[in-house]
Write a protein that holds these residues in place. Structure first.
Motif, short mmCIF file in Angstrom:
data_model
loop_
_atom_site.label_atom_id
_atom_site.label_comp_id
_atom_site.label_asym_id
_atom_site.label_seq_id
_atom_site.Cartn_x
_atom_site.Cartn_y
_atom_site.Cartn_z
N LYS A 123 0.85 -1.19 0.00
CA LYS A 123 0.00 0.00 0.00
C LYS A 123 0.89 1.24 0.00
N PHE A 124 0.41 2.28 -0.66
CA PHE A 124 1.22 3.49 -0.79
C PHE A 124 0.38 4.69 -1.18
N VAL A 125 0.94 5.88 -1.00
CA VAL A 125 0.31 7.14 -1.44
C VAL A 125 1.41 8.04 -2.00
N PHE A 126 0.99 8.99 -2.81
CA PHE A 126 1.94 9.97 -3.36
C PHE A 126 1.67 11.38 -2.80
N ALA A 127 0.75 11.50 -1.86
CA ALA A 127 0.34 12.83 -1.38
C ALA A 127 1.51 13.67 -0.90
N ASN A 128 2.50 13.04 -0.27
CA ASN A 128 3.66 13.77 0.25
C ASN A 128 4.59 14.25 -0.86
N LEU A 129 4.37 13.78 -2.10
CA LEU A 129 5.23 14.18 -3.22
C LEU A 129 4.64 15.34 -4.00
N ASP A 130 3.40 15.73 -3.67
CA ASP A 130 2.70 16.75 -4.45
C ASP A 130 3.23 18.15 -4.15
N PHE A 131 2.99 19.06 -5.08
CA PHE A 131 3.33 20.47 -4.89
C PHE A 131 2.06 21.26 -4.65
N THR A 132 2.20 22.53 -4.30
CA THR A 132 1.03 23.38 -4.08
C THR A 132 1.19 24.69 -4.85
N ILE A 133 0.06 25.22 -5.32
CA ILE A 133 0.02 26.52 -5.97
C ILE A 133 -1.12 27.32 -5.34
N PHE A 134 -0.78 28.45 -4.73
CA PHE A 134 -1.77 29.28 -4.05
C PHE A 134 -2.56 28.48 -3.00
N GLY A 135 -1.88 27.57 -2.36
CA GLY A 135 -2.52 26.78 -1.32
C GLY A 135 -3.34 25.62 -1.84
N LEU A 136 -3.37 25.42 -3.15
CA LEU A 136 -4.14 24.32 -3.75
C LEU A 136 -3.18 23.21 -4.19
N LYS A 137 -3.64 21.98 -4.10
CA LYS A 137 -2.81 20.83 -4.45
C LYS A 137 -2.50 20.80 -5.95
N GLY A 138 -1.28 20.39 -6.27
CA GLY A 138 -0.87 20.31 -7.67
C GLY A 138 -1.71 19.33 -8.47
N ILE A 139 -2.18 18.27 -7.81
CA ILE A 139 -2.99 17.26 -8.50
C ILE A 139 -4.27 17.87 -9.06
N LEU A 140 -4.77 18.93 -8.41
CA LEU A 140 -5.98 19.60 -8.92
C LEU A 140 -5.70 20.20 -10.30
N PHE A 141 -4.57 20.86 -10.44
CA PHE A 141 -4.22 21.50 -11.71
C PHE A 141 -3.84 20.46 -12.77
N VAL A 142 -3.08 19.45 -12.36
CA VAL A 142 -2.64 18.43 -13.31
C VAL A 142 -3.81 17.62 -13.84
N SER A 143 -4.69 17.17 -12.94
CA SER A 143 -5.84 16.36 -13.38
C SER A 143 -6.80 17.18 -14.25
N THR A 144 -6.97 18.45 -13.91
CA THR A 144 -7.84 19.31 -14.72
C THR A 144 -7.23 19.54 -16.10
N LEU A 145 -5.90 19.74 -16.14
CA LEU A 145 -5.21 19.93 -17.42
C LEU A 145 -5.33 18.68 -18.28
N VAL A 146 -5.22 17.52 -17.67
CA VAL A 146 -5.36 16.25 -18.40
C VAL A 146 -6.75 16.14 -19.02
#
Length: 304
Positions: A123-146
């Protein structure tokens, strides 16, 4: 922020539901292995991180290719049954068998990877590897861009290319399309390859928002089917609509119910998707995109 998490989850659900809907339209196969496709992508991303120190975000192109290969292999395995015009029930059982095979492979691979890296990778997670922009998680921007890139790509493919026209014709009426000289087999093959590719990408992003174990695919398949059914299994746009409806509803309703009844309720989040799926099947069997809204509007106005 709960809304941020809901949008991220919905973006990933759209990717997975789109693949499920696409293969169902072209081959009439309800693919119960769609969730495990994503987990294959998750473990490939983990492997690239642990062995080559490559960020999961940078591994997305590789996951796209790996997912495409898994989709291709699945179609080749199902092809004899499809050619013999096997019933939906038989095809469904076949995809369940493939899902079990993938689950076994993923479980065994996680043990092998654990030995290689010297620590458990079950079991694993990548949450600790994420970046933030304006206090928002990078995954939000990446997934939306995808999602944006995907929608633009699909629009260009379906409406601006000859293959896209052939693909749409095959979706609407395979028999007629074949009579007109369209290579239906090629469009079916493409749909399975794209389905696997999208799931692979979703799998690489999924660990940024939840813990991954080999059986995670069997948990998220409920939400994937709910998204496709609520939106409408007969229309590609249904996956987009259903993905956001189920993703946001499941996240927000579960959250607010947990505030009222305790955090233990979070475990039962999939019940929300099941209830919405059942209601849709009873009220609008073909989903939101399958409803004749003009007729509904006229009926409503006549009542008023």
């Amino acid at each position: 922020m709960i809304l941020e998490g809901a949008i991220i989850y919905s973006n990933l659900l759209v990717l997975l539901a789109l693949g499920l809907t696409l293969t169902y339209i072209t081959t009439n196969v309800p693919n119960f292995a769609q969730g495990s496709y994503a987990i294959v992508g998750s473990y490939v991303a983990l492997t690239m991180l642990k062995l080559f120190d490559i960020s999961p975000y940078l591994s997305l192109p590789v996951l796209f290719i790996v997912g495409a290969i898994v989709g291709l292999i699945t179609y080749l395995a199902l092809k004899p049954l499809i050619k013999r015009e096997a019933s939906v029930e038989i095809l469904m059982i076949a995809t369940l068998a493939i899902d079990l095979v993938l689950l076994g492979i993923i479980g065994a691979y996680s043990e092998i990877l654990s030995v290689i890296v010297g620590s458990t990778q079950a079991k694993f997670v990548f949450a600790n590897l994420d970046f933030t922009i304006f206090g928002l998680k990078g995954i939000l921007f990446v997934s939306t861009l995808v999602i944006v890139i995907l929608l633009i790509g699909l629009y260009i493919l379906l409406y601006k290319t000859k293959f896209g026209i052939a693909l749409r014709a095959s979706m609407e009426n395979p028999s007629l399309a074949q009579t007109m000289g369209i290579n239906v087999e090629r469009t079916r093959l493409f749909s399975w390859i794209l389905s696997g590719a999208l799931a692979g990408v979703a799998g690489g992003l999924l660990p940024f928002m939840q813990e991954i174990v080999p059986a995670t695919g069997d948990l998220i398949i409920i939400s994937i089917f709910a998204a496709s059914i609520v939106g409408g299994l007969r229309h590609i746009s249904g996956a987009l609509i259903g993905g956001y409806i189920i993703g946001i509803s499941e996240s927000l309703i579960t959250y607010y119910l947990s505030l009222a009844f305790g955090t233990g309720f979070l475990v039962y989040g999939k019940v929300i998707s099941l209830i919405m799926m059942i209601i849709t099947l009873l009220v609008a069997p073909y989903g939101i995109t399958g409803v004749d809204w003009k007729k509904v509007r006229k009926k409503y106005l006549s009542i008023i």
